[in-house]
Write a protein that holds these residues in place. Sequence first.
Motif, PDB file in Angstrom:
ATOM      1  N   GLY A  19      61.161  54.889  51.536  1.00 19.86           N
ATOM      2  CA  GLY A  19      60.549  53.582  51.744  1.00 19.86           C
ATOM      3  C   GLY A  19      59.450  53.282  50.747  1.00 19.86           C
ATOM      4  N   GLY A  20      58.832  54.318  50.203  1.00 17.88           N
ATOM      5  CA  GLY A  20      57.764  54.112  49.237  1.00 17.88           C
ATOM      6  C   GLY A  20      58.231  53.492  47.937  1.00 17.88           C
ATOM      7  N   ASP A  21      59.533  53.596  47.636  1.00 12.54           N
ATOM      8  CA  ASP A  21      60.035  53.011  46.396  1.00 12.54           C
ATOM      9  C   ASP A  21      59.932  51.488  46.421  1.00 12.54           C
ATOM     10  OD1 ASP A  21      60.542  55.530  45.530  1.00 12.54           O
ATOM     11  OD2 ASP A  21      62.712  55.455  45.807  1.00 12.54           O
ATOM     12  N   VAL A  22      60.030  50.902  47.620  1.00 14.57           N
ATOM     13  CA  VAL A  22      59.849  49.454  47.747  1.00 14.57           C
ATOM     14  C   VAL A  22      58.417  49.078  47.379  1.00 14.57           C
ATOM     15  CG1 VAL A  22      59.888  47.501  49.345  1.00 14.57           C
ATOM     16  CG2 VAL A  22      61.618  49.300  49.527  1.00 14.57           C
ATOM     17  N   VAL A  23      57.475  49.907  47.816  1.00 14.99           N
ATOM     18  CA  VAL A  23      56.070  49.661  47.497  1.00 14.99           C
ATOM     19  C   VAL A  23      55.836  49.812  45.995  1.00 14.99           C
ATOM     20  CG1 VAL A  23      53.696  50.397  47.945  1.00 14.99           C
ATOM     21  CG2 VAL A  23      55.383  50.450  49.782  1.00 14.99           C
ATOM     22  N   LYS A  24      56.468  50.810  45.393  1.00 16.16           N
ATOM     23  CA  LYS A  24      56.347  50.983  43.942  1.00 16.16           C
ATOM     24  C   LYS A  24      56.772  49.715  43.212  1.00 16.16           C
ATOM     25  CE  LYS A  24      57.273  55.975  43.671  1.00 16.16           C
ATOM     26  NZ  LYS A  24      58.201  57.004  43.131  1.00 16.16           N
ATOM     27  N   LEU A  25      57.910  49.173  43.614  1.00 18.35           N
ATOM     28  CA  LEU A  25      58.412  47.962  42.964  1.00 18.35           C
ATOM     29  C   LEU A  25      57.464  46.787  43.174  1.00 18.35           C
ATOM     30  CD1 LEU A  25      62.251  48.062  43.703  1.00 18.35           C
ATOM     31  CD2 LEU A  25      61.138  48.227  41.478  1.00 18.35           C
ATOM     32  N   ALA A  26      56.951  46.646  44.393  1.00 20.05           N
ATOM     33  CA  ALA A  26      56.078  45.518  44.701  1.00 20.05           C
ATOM     34  C   ALA A  26      54.796  45.569  43.877  1.00 20.05           C
ATOM     35  CB  ALA A  26      55.751  45.499  46.190  1.00 20.05           C
ATOM     36  N   ILE A  27      54.192  46.745  43.782  1.00 21.47           N
ATOM     37  CA  ILE A  27      52.943  46.873  43.025  1.00 21.47           C
ATOM     38  C   ILE A  27      53.208  46.743  41.530  1.00 21.47           C
ATOM     39  CG2 ILE A  27      51.080  48.463  42.427  1.00 21.47           C
ATOM     40  CD1 ILE A  27      51.091  49.470  45.237  1.00 21.47           C
ATOM     41  N   ALA A  28      54.316  47.324  41.069  1.00 18.48           N
ATOM     42  CA  ALA A  28      54.654  47.197  39.656  1.00 18.48           C
ATOM     43  C   ALA A  28      54.889  45.732  39.287  1.00 18.48           C
ATOM     44  CB  ALA A  28      55.896  48.025  39.337  1.00 18.48           C
ATOM     45  N   PRO A  33      54.082  40.788  36.198  1.00 19.47           N
ATOM     46  CA  PRO A  33      54.806  39.670  36.820  1.00 19.47           C
ATOM     47  C   PRO A  33      55.941  39.121  35.968  1.00 19.47           C
ATOM     48  CG  PRO A  33      52.629  38.980  36.053  1.00 19.47           C
ATOM     49  CD  PRO A  33      52.668  40.463  35.951  1.00 19.47           C
ATOM     50  N   GLU A  34      55.872  39.338  34.654  1.00 21.92           N
ATOM     51  CA  GLU A  34      56.930  38.816  33.792  1.00 21.92           C
ATOM     52  C   GLU A  34      58.180  39.695  33.816  1.00 21.92           C
ATOM     53  OE1 GLU A  34      54.700  41.848  31.506  1.00 21.92           O
ATOM     54  OE2 GLU A  34      54.176  40.183  32.852  1.00 21.92           O
ATOM     55  N   ALA A  35      58.054  40.914  34.320  1.00 20.61           N
ATOM     56  CA  ALA A  35      59.192  41.832  34.373  1.00 20.61           C
ATOM     57  C   ALA A  35      60.073  41.513  35.575  1.00 20.61           C
ATOM     58  CB  ALA A  35      58.704  43.275  34.451  1.00 20.61           C
ATOM     59  N   THR A  36      61.362  41.777  35.443  1.00 18.38           N
ATOM     60  CA  THR A  36      62.287  41.557  36.551  1.00 18.38           C
ATOM     61  C   THR A  36      62.366  42.817  37.412  1.00 18.38           C
ATOM     62  OG1 THR A  36      64.218  42.368  35.331  1.00 18.38           O
ATOM     63  CG2 THR A  36      63.665  40.028  35.098  1.00 18.38           C
ATOM     64  N   TYR A  37      62.822  42.641  38.648  1.00 16.81           N
ATOM     65  CA  TYR A  37      62.970  43.793  39.533  1.00 16.81           C
ATOM     66  C   TYR A  37      64.020  44.764  38.993  1.00 16.81           C
ATOM     67  CZ  TYR A  37      60.007  41.827  43.170  1.00 16.81           C
ATOM     68  OH  TYR A  37      58.934  41.346  43.877  1.00 16.81           O
ATOM     69  N   THR A  38      65.032  44.225  38.339  1.00 14.91           N
ATOM     70  CA  THR A  38      66.064  45.093  37.767  1.00 14.91           C
ATOM     71  C   THR A  38      65.471  46.027  36.724  1.00 14.91           C
ATOM     72  OG1 THR A  38      67.691  43.326  38.083  1.00 14.91           O
ATOM     73  CG2 THR A  38      68.296  45.123  36.609  1.00 14.91           C
ATOM     74  N   THR A  39      64.633  45.477  35.856  1.00 12.14           N
ATOM     75  CA  THR A  39      63.995  46.290  34.823  1.00 12.14           C
ATOM     76  C   THR A  39      63.043  47.309  35.428  1.00 12.14           C
ATOM     77  OG1 THR A  39      64.158  44.489  33.215  1.00 12.14           O
ATOM     78  CG2 THR A  39      62.545  46.221  32.761  1.00 12.14           C
ATOM     79  N   LEU A  40      62.266  46.881  36.414  1.00 10.57           N
ATOM     80  CA  LEU A  40      61.312  47.792  37.045  1.00 10.57           C
ATOM     81  C   LEU A  40      62.033  48.920  37.780  1.00 10.57           C
ATOM     82  CD1 LEU A  40      58.742  45.189  38.419  1.00 10.57           C
ATOM     83  CD2 LEU A  40      58.444  46.715  36.467  1.00 10.57           C
ATOM     84  N   ALA A  41      63.123  48.582  38.472  1.00 13.07           N
ATOM     85  CA  ALA A  41      63.892  49.615  39.169  1.00 13.07           C
ATOM     86  C   ALA A  41      64.493  50.603  38.174  1.00 13.07           C
ATOM     87  CB  ALA A  41      64.993  48.975  40.005  1.00 13.07           C
ATOM     88  N   SER A  42      64.936  50.096  37.037  1.00 16.75           N
ATOM     89  CA  SER A  42      65.486  50.975  35.999  1.00 16.75           C
ATOM     90  C   SER A  42      64.416  51.912  35.465  1.00 16.75           C
ATOM     91  CB  SER A  42      66.063  50.132  34.858  1.00 16.75           C
ATOM     92  OG  SER A  42      67.098  49.293  35.318  1.00 16.75           O
ATOM     93  N   THR A  43      63.193  51.407  35.364  1.00 19.13           N
ATOM     94  CA  THR A  43      62.091  52.249  34.898  1.00 19.13           C
ATOM     95  C   THR A  43      61.818  53.383  35.872  1.00 19.13           C
ATOM     96  OG1 THR A  43      61.085  50.344  33.787  1.00 19.13           O
ATOM     97  CG2 THR A  43      59.672  52.241  34.195  1.00 19.13           C
ATOM     98  N   ILE A  44      61.890  53.075  37.170  1.00 21.46           N
ATOM     99  CA  ILE A  44      61.697  54.117  38.185  1.00 21.46           C
ATOM    100  C   ILE A  44      62.789  55.176  38.072  1.00 21.46           C
ATOM    101  CG2 ILE A  44      61.739  54.576  40.665  1.00 21.46           C
ATOM    102  CD1 ILE A  44      60.334  51.927  41.097  1.00 21.46           C
ATOM    103  N   VAL A  45      64.027  54.723  37.832  1.00 28.62           N
ATOM    104  CA  VAL A  45      65.132  55.672  37.643  1.00 28.62           C
ATOM    105  C   VAL A  45      64.876  56.541  36.417  1.00 28.62           C
ATOM    106  CG1 VAL A  45      67.587  55.886  37.109  1.00 28.62           C
ATOM    107  CG2 VAL A  45      66.822  54.211  38.797  1.00 28.62           C
TER     108      VAL A  45
END
Length: 255
Positions: A19-28, A33-45
């Motif tokens: 569940g913490g990964d959702v928080v990571k995405l939200a804070i990132a 703000p200009e980054a997309t969720y797809t890009t941010l999720a890829s960065t986490i991967v």
Amino acid sequence: MLGAYVAGTGVNAIIPARGGDVVKLAIAKRALPEATYTTLASTIVLMTLFDSVVAGALVVWAVMLGVLPGLNVLPHLPSFDFGWFLRHPRLGAAIGGGVVLLLVVGIWWAALRVEAFWARVKQGFAVTRDRSRYLRTVVLWQVADWSLRLATVYWLLRAFSLPATLHNALLVQVSLSLSTIFPFSPSGIGTEQALLLYVFRGAASRTVLLSFSVGMRITLTAVNVVLGFSAILLTFRTLRWRRAVEPDRAIESPG
């Protein structure tokens, strides 16, 4: 991004299923703000790649030593989170296959619905194109992270009067890594204790080993929660992280 990582780790310490990964995405997203969720999720991967390689190498090392429980032992370990799947292999395989299928369908759907989906995925891995930059800005920090993990385990072994060696610290880390493969419980609680009791059987009494395992987990969880929720408070000005991230969980519109 450091705040996002710390906050996500804190939530993962008490909430199962990553569940913490959702928080990571939200804070990132708040920070970029200009980054997309797809890009941010890829960065986490991307950040998990080095961890996966190191953890995998340690598991292979432990297997070669013969210290890990075999498949005939795993289902019978007490408090072993995913022992049910091993006791019911066919049904477990069916459930696992269903999860993989849903994941594939989800990626396929996103690729069709979200414009430039794969381009955004590549953006998350852009740092790997510059090898020296990747090693300097990503791998170096992850090496420091793993070094601190092992140092923490070493001193915890000493605190509980267990043989504090690099060998034992690595074995503890193997148990910690394996316990979080399937995040059915927060931080792999239960599986972690079962693995540690098996790996260090004969090295100390069960009481001492259980005290070490529980004490280590309480300590790590407390530190992660304090740091993680401090990061959430600083970012969202509230500790109600579920309510804070809810507006950010909407799926991006095409384009």
